[in-house]
Design an enzyme around this catalytic site. Structure first.
Site, PDB file in Angstrom:
ATOM      1  N   ARG A   1      44.396 -34.249 -43.403  1.00  0.00           N
ATOM      2  CA  ARG A   1      44.295 -34.341 -41.947  1.00  0.00           C
ATOM      3  C   ARG A   1      43.503 -33.140 -41.408  1.00  0.00           C
ATOM      4  O   ARG A   1      43.241 -32.178 -42.122  1.00  0.00           O
ATOM      5  CB  ARG A   1      45.695 -34.386 -41.315  1.00  0.00           C
ATOM      6  CG  ARG A   1      46.426 -35.677 -41.565  1.00  0.00           C
ATOM      7  CD  ARG A   1      47.868 -35.616 -41.093  1.00  0.00           C
ATOM      8  NE  ARG A   1      48.654 -34.667 -41.874  1.00  0.00           N
ATOM      9  CZ  ARG A   1      49.919 -34.354 -41.637  1.00  0.00           C
ATOM     10  NH1 ARG A   1      50.553 -34.906 -40.619  1.00  0.00           N
ATOM     11  NH2 ARG A   1      50.561 -33.490 -42.394  1.00  0.00           N
TER      12      ARG A   1
ATOM     13  N   TYR B   1      51.827 -27.287 -36.904  1.00  0.00           N
ATOM     14  CA  TYR B   1      53.173 -27.388 -37.486  1.00  0.00           C
ATOM     15  C   TYR B   1      53.467 -26.069 -38.189  1.00  0.00           C
ATOM     16  O   TYR B   1      52.613 -25.550 -38.929  1.00  0.00           O
ATOM     17  CB  TYR B   1      53.243 -28.509 -38.521  1.00  0.00           C
ATOM     18  CG  TYR B   1      53.231 -29.909 -37.964  1.00  0.00           C
ATOM     19  CD1 TYR B   1      54.245 -30.353 -37.102  1.00  0.00           C
ATOM     20  CD2 TYR B   1      52.237 -30.812 -38.308  1.00  0.00           C
ATOM     21  CE1 TYR B   1      54.241 -31.650 -36.603  1.00  0.00           C
ATOM     22  CE2 TYR B   1      52.228 -32.113 -37.815  1.00  0.00           C
ATOM     23  CZ  TYR B   1      53.231 -32.522 -36.960  1.00  0.00           C
ATOM     24  OH  TYR B   1      53.227 -33.799 -36.473  1.00  0.00           O
TER      25      TYR B   1
ATOM     26  N   HIS C   1      57.313 -25.091 -39.149  1.00  0.00           N
ATOM     27  CA  HIS C   1      58.546 -25.243 -39.946  1.00  0.00           C
ATOM     28  C   HIS C   1      58.974 -23.892 -40.522  1.00  0.00           C
ATOM     29  O   HIS C   1      59.036 -23.697 -41.739  1.00  0.00           O
ATOM     30  CB  HIS C   1      58.338 -26.278 -41.059  1.00  0.00           C
ATOM     31  CG  HIS C   1      58.090 -27.661 -40.526  1.00  0.00           C
ATOM     32  ND1 HIS C   1      59.076 -28.424 -39.929  1.00  0.00           N
ATOM     33  CD2 HIS C   1      56.964 -28.408 -40.458  1.00  0.00           C
ATOM     34  CE1 HIS C   1      58.569 -29.582 -39.532  1.00  0.00           C
ATOM     35  NE2 HIS C   1      57.286 -29.588 -39.821  1.00  0.00           N
TER      36      HIS C   1
ATOM     37  N   ASP D   1      72.600 -48.502 -38.138  1.00  0.00           N
ATOM     38  CA  ASP D   1      72.591 -47.192 -37.467  1.00  0.00           C
ATOM     39  C   ASP D   1      74.019 -46.850 -37.060  1.00  0.00           C
ATOM     40  O   ASP D   1      74.871 -47.732 -36.922  1.00  0.00           O
ATOM     41  CB  ASP D   1      71.652 -47.181 -36.254  1.00  0.00           C
ATOM     42  CG  ASP D   1      71.189 -45.765 -35.904  1.00  0.00           C
ATOM     43  OD1 ASP D   1      70.006 -45.441 -36.134  1.00  0.00           O
ATOM     44  OD2 ASP D   1      72.025 -44.961 -35.412  1.00  0.00           O
TER      45      ASP D   1
ATOM     46  N   ASP E   1      62.093 -35.782 -47.063  1.00  0.00           N
ATOM     47  CA  ASP E   1      61.724 -34.433 -46.603  1.00  0.00           C
ATOM     48  C   ASP E   1      62.941 -33.662 -46.087  1.00  0.00           C
ATOM     49  O   ASP E   1      62.860 -32.462 -45.858  1.00  0.00           O
ATOM     50  CB  ASP E   1      60.607 -34.496 -45.546  1.00  0.00           C
ATOM     51  CG  ASP E   1      61.020 -35.247 -44.302  1.00  0.00           C
ATOM     52  OD1 ASP E   1      61.971 -36.057 -44.361  1.00  0.00           O
ATOM     53  OD2 ASP E   1      60.408 -35.022 -43.241  1.00  0.00           O
TER      54      ASP E   1
END
Ligand code: NAD
Length: 363
Positions: free
Chosen positions: A15, A94, A96, A198, A270
């Site tokens: 990306r 990003y 994190h 859910d 993840d």
């Protein structure tokens, strides 16, 4: 303002932080855009597209970092990039930081102002710069699951939509948030028989209102999961408990209750994965077999469709990028509490409470 976009250097990252369209908008707003040569190649944007948008191409990342007032990226800066960040520079990407003390230390030492995509918020309590990647991963999940279901790939040899006279595949989606809803829509669109589980009743009510007739939903309990997986051809794991590791919702022992060749797609990998037998895999070697059940557990699924992901991310980041460029980060954050929520590091100080707690640093 000078806005710089280097080529991503993290392995397997195709990306790019700015699309030519985003560059064009920035230029139209009076800014100078500096793009490292070949930065967009992995997403199908050549240098000429950026030049046509009014951007300037430079040969090296060093030139981008040395010139720009704001760096726009996708992935957290790697060690060599962190060395180039400056005190008066804004980094928008990003980050994190919570599980990454090394990066945090370097960002603090650089003195830069770092705004993290993943903590920018919206009016509905969502994370607007994470959502596009969940949308991509969700829509991709039935596609990769369908491929894995093919006999040559170790699957049951079942076609998602069946054919006249033969029933469709049965797909169970655990978690009906962003990933799960998009996964269910695509699986249903492929003709599969889909059930979403859910634990949130408001979410189930929404799914029932919006998608009745396209797919079913059921309240998520251990019992309901155990019953549904026995008959499933594909199970997609899409749960999230914010700030926590994913709960293990299918044990190894339960694999023995499933049909041989059934497929588990663990999108929540993840966050550690929601099946006991999940372990992270890569696009180069995405699937493996445990007890006759095929597993797909790629941790960066959006990378498989880099062009779609780049454009989707660019659409979401662009208004914030323009606000930062037009007003300067201080005024932009003062005007927009959601952008302010993205501020993680400023002038050697950590400014995001959760990251501070995770790393034991005062905020
Ligand atoms: P989300 O918050 O929109 O949805 C999560 C849903 O899980 C919520 O509706 C919640 O009620 C539900 N849930 C929680 N516990 C549950 C349980 N025990 N049973 C059933 N449902 C339960 O989150 P999201 O954006 O859809 O993300 C889902 C997961 O996908 C996250 O772990 C995210 O990090 C991951 N993700 C992975 C990739 C990848 O490339 N692998 C890409 C994007 C997102």
């Amino acid at each position: 303002m000078k806005i710089g976009c280097p080529k991503e250097i993290k392995p397997q990252e195709f990306r790019v932080g700015m699309t030519p369209n985003a560059a064009q908008e920035a230029v139209a707003n009076g800014h100078e855009v500096i793009i490292e040569t070949k930065a967009g190649i992995g997403s199908g944007f050549d240098d000429a597209a950026y030049v046509a948008a009014g951007a300037r191409i430079v040969d090296t990342a060093e030139e981008v970092f040395a010139t720009a007032d704001m760096i726009v990226k996708v992935k957290e800066p790697q060690a060599v990039e962190r060395k180039m960040l400056r005190e008066d520079q804004v980094l928008f990407t990003y980050l994190h930081l919570a599980p990454d003390p090394e990066q945090t230390k370097d960002l603090l030492a650089s003195g830069c102002t770092a705004i993290a995509y993943e903590t920018v918020t919206d009016d509905r309590g969502g994370l607007p710069l994470l959502a596009p990647m969940s949308e991509v991963a969700g829509r991709l999940a039935p596609q990769v699951g369908a491929w894995t279901l093919q006999k040559a790939n170790g699957g049951r040899g079942v076609l998602m939509g069946g054919v006249p006279g033969v029933g469709p595949a049965k797909v169970v989606v655990i978690g009906g948030g962003v990933v799960g809803t998009h996964a269910a829509r695509i699986a249903a669109g492929m003709g599969a028989d889909v059930t979403v589980l859910d634990r949130s009743l408001p979410r189930l009510r929404y799914l029932d209102d919006a998608f009745r007739g396209q797919f079913k939903n059921q309240y998520s309990t251990a019992g309901a999961t155990a019953e549904l997986i026995q008959d499933a051809d594909m199970v997609i794991g899409a749960v999230l408990i914010p700030g926590a590791a994913a709960p293990k919702l299918i044990s190894r022992a339960q694999l023995g209750t499933m049909k041989p060749g059934a497929v588990l797609v663990d999108v929540a990998i993840d966050q550690g994965g929601c099946f006991e037998t999940s372990r992270p895999t890569t696009h180069a070697d995405p699937i493996y077999d445990v007890d006759g059940i095929m597993h797909y557990c790629v941790a960066n699924m959006p990378g498989a469709v880099a062009r779609t992901s780049t454009i989707a991310l660019g659409n979401a980041t662009m208004p914030f990028m323009l606000a930062l460029a037009n007003k300067g980060w201080r005024q932009a954050c003062q005007d927009d509490p959601h952008l302010l929520a993205g501020l993680n590091v400023h002038a050697g100080q950590l400014t995001y409470v959760e990251v501070g707690k995770a790393l034991g640093i005062d905020v």
